[in-house]
Design an enzyme around this catalytic site. Structure first.
Site, PDB file in Angstrom:
ATOM      1  N   HIS A  14     -10.431  -4.402   3.289  1.00 45.40           N
ATOM      2  CA  HIS A  14      -9.356  -4.002   2.382  1.00 45.40           C
ATOM      3  C   HIS A  14      -9.887  -3.331   1.122  1.00 45.40           C
ATOM      4  CE1 HIS A  14      -5.244  -3.727   1.404  1.00 45.40           C
ATOM      5  NE2 HIS A  14      -4.839  -4.872   1.914  1.00 45.40           N
ATOM      6  N   ASP A  22      -6.484   0.679   3.213  1.00 47.34           N
ATOM      7  CA  ASP A  22      -5.190   0.116   2.815  1.00 47.34           C
ATOM      8  C   ASP A  22      -4.436  -0.368   4.053  1.00 47.34           C
ATOM      9  OD1 ASP A  22      -5.652   0.716   0.153  1.00 47.34           O
ATOM     10  OD2 ASP A  22      -4.726   2.697   0.314  1.00 47.34           O
TER      11      ASP A  22
END
Length: 425
Positions: free
Chosen positions: A397, A401
């Site tokens: 992450h 995204d």
């Protein structure tokens, strides 16, 4: 007679130290040139250390599991002639002196006898079956588990001779050779147990543990799961195997997944990347080097299908098969186990509908394949039986995204559900 000292070689790529995994010789053994003396473990692969000379082993420089620096003394061999050890540089004169012919030698500090006894004991003298706890899952590869199932052997009763007590194919053979009377002494499953095993975490298992811990500590993992209708894909695979299998080889699901990754990554290049978190730089790769997670007798390995973007289905299939065989046999080279840009992992053959794969750092995406199952599905108001499969994928992450990850997996889904689009340019 002289003494030839073999030092831990420089394996390259800036490696300063390696782990001594296993000795293939012991003190007193005669060795010949090019005979493998020991295996050492780098960050990626197992490396053989051969002997450059003929002679007799007189001292070993470490124990299995010990981390040794490049250039440190690995082994001493008594050779004809002067050898390469100077008289003024004898760090262990006692060992050299006591190694004279006709004189009993004391056992060196670092001796591999326990490992040799462990691996050869099942062939030399039958051992009592191991009565593990019913909840305990013995270490064994999927191939060994299937072999045991075919033979009707309970793995919890078999003594493992591999690294960290892993059960190997020869352990099953040794267990069968003990005969039914010995096997029957495994005891009742209801008997109380008070024993305890201590299994050193060394070799490949140590490297796996370190890399998995590093991956979960450094990357911000998140997973995304989607189900895919692979009915049409399976029909195409079966058709191609019936038409071309005899001449080109059989296709599994993996070559199609590799092709789907290649096509999808054209629109999502951020998934085909490696993140240098120390330099804070993302390296996006034009080439698609697909790591294929493979279980071996020594643990999980990830051989790399290089330049998947330039391979046909059958070319990918052949390369996957070659690399998997090399990894399972412990013959994969360091180059074959490094440099991947994205990884495929599959637990489908073992069942399960969802998994949460751990990233193969420094990559930022890993795609996990789950079991194909037939389920009733509603299509245009009608209940029909379809072949369904989940993709369980994880991402970093810090780089990827959530929306991008979801769109990437949906792109894979579209390609796999409409397999003709895999080949439309």
């Amino acid at each position: 007679m002289g003494t030839h000292v073999i030092k831990m070689p420089d394996i390259g790529e800036g490696i300063a130290e390696v782990e001594l995994s296993v000795w293939h010789v012991k003190v007193g053994d005669m060795v010949v040139e090019d005979q493998v003396l020991a295996d050492v473990m780098t960050d990626k692969a197992m490396v053989d250390i051969p002997s450059p000379v003929h002679g007799r082993v007189i001292a070993l420089g470490g124990e299995p599991g010990e981390v040794m620096a490049v250039g440190s003394e690995l082994i001493r061999i008594e050779v004809e002639g002067a050898g390469n050890l100077k008289e003024s540089a004898q760090p262990a004169p006692a060992a050299a002196t006591q190694a004279a012919p006709q004189t009993p030698k004391p056992t060196p500090v670092a001796t591999p006898e326990p490992v040799v006894e462990k691996t050869t004991a099942p062939r030399c003298a039958p051992q009592a079956p191991v009565a593990r706890d019913p909840e305990e899952r013995p270490l064994a590869s999927p191939a060994v588990r299937k072999h045991a199932l075919d033979l009707g052997i309970q793995l919890r009763l078999v003594q493992g001779s591999g690294p960290a007590g892993r059960i190997l194919h020869e352990d099953l053979e040794a267990y069968l050779a003990q005969g039914p009377s010995t096997q029957a002494k495994g005891g009742s499953g209801y008997a109380e147990r008070h024993d305890e095993q201590q299994i050193p975490v060394i070799g490949m298992r140590r490297k796996i543990a370190q890399r998995m811990q590093e991956a979960t500590q450094r990357a911000a993992h998140f997973s995304y799961v989607e189900e895919i209708d692979v009915t049409a894909l399976e029909e195409l695979r079966v058709h191609l195997n019936e038409k071309h299998g005899a001449s080109r080889g059989k296709l599994t699901l993996l070559p199609f997944l590799v092709r789907a990754l290649v096509v999808a990554l054209r629109d999502f290049p951020q998934m085909n990347a490696r993140y240098d978190d120390e330099a804070q730089v993302i390296h996006r790769s034009g080439a698609v080097h697909v790591g294929v997670a493979t279980q071996s007798d020594v643990g999980l390995m990830v051989p790399v299908v290089r330049h998947a973007e330039a391979r046909s289905l059958w070319d990918s299939a052949a390369e996957i098969s070659r690399l998997a065989t090399a990894a399972r046999n412990g013959k994969a080279s360091r180059d074959e186990l490094s440099g991947s840009t994205i990884t495929l992992t599959s637990l489908g053959a073992l069942g399960g509908i969802v998994s949460t794969p751990v990233l193969n750092l420094p990559e930022v995406a890993i795609v996990g394949v789950n079991k194909i199952v037939e389920r009733p599905m509603v299509i245009k108001g009608q209940i029909v039986i379809r072949k369904m499969m989940n993709l369980s994928s994880s991402f970093d992450h810090r780089v990827v995204d959530g929306m991008d990850a979801a769109q990437f997996i949906q792109a894979l889904r579209g390609l796999l559900e409409q397999p003709a689009t895999l080949f439309v340019e």
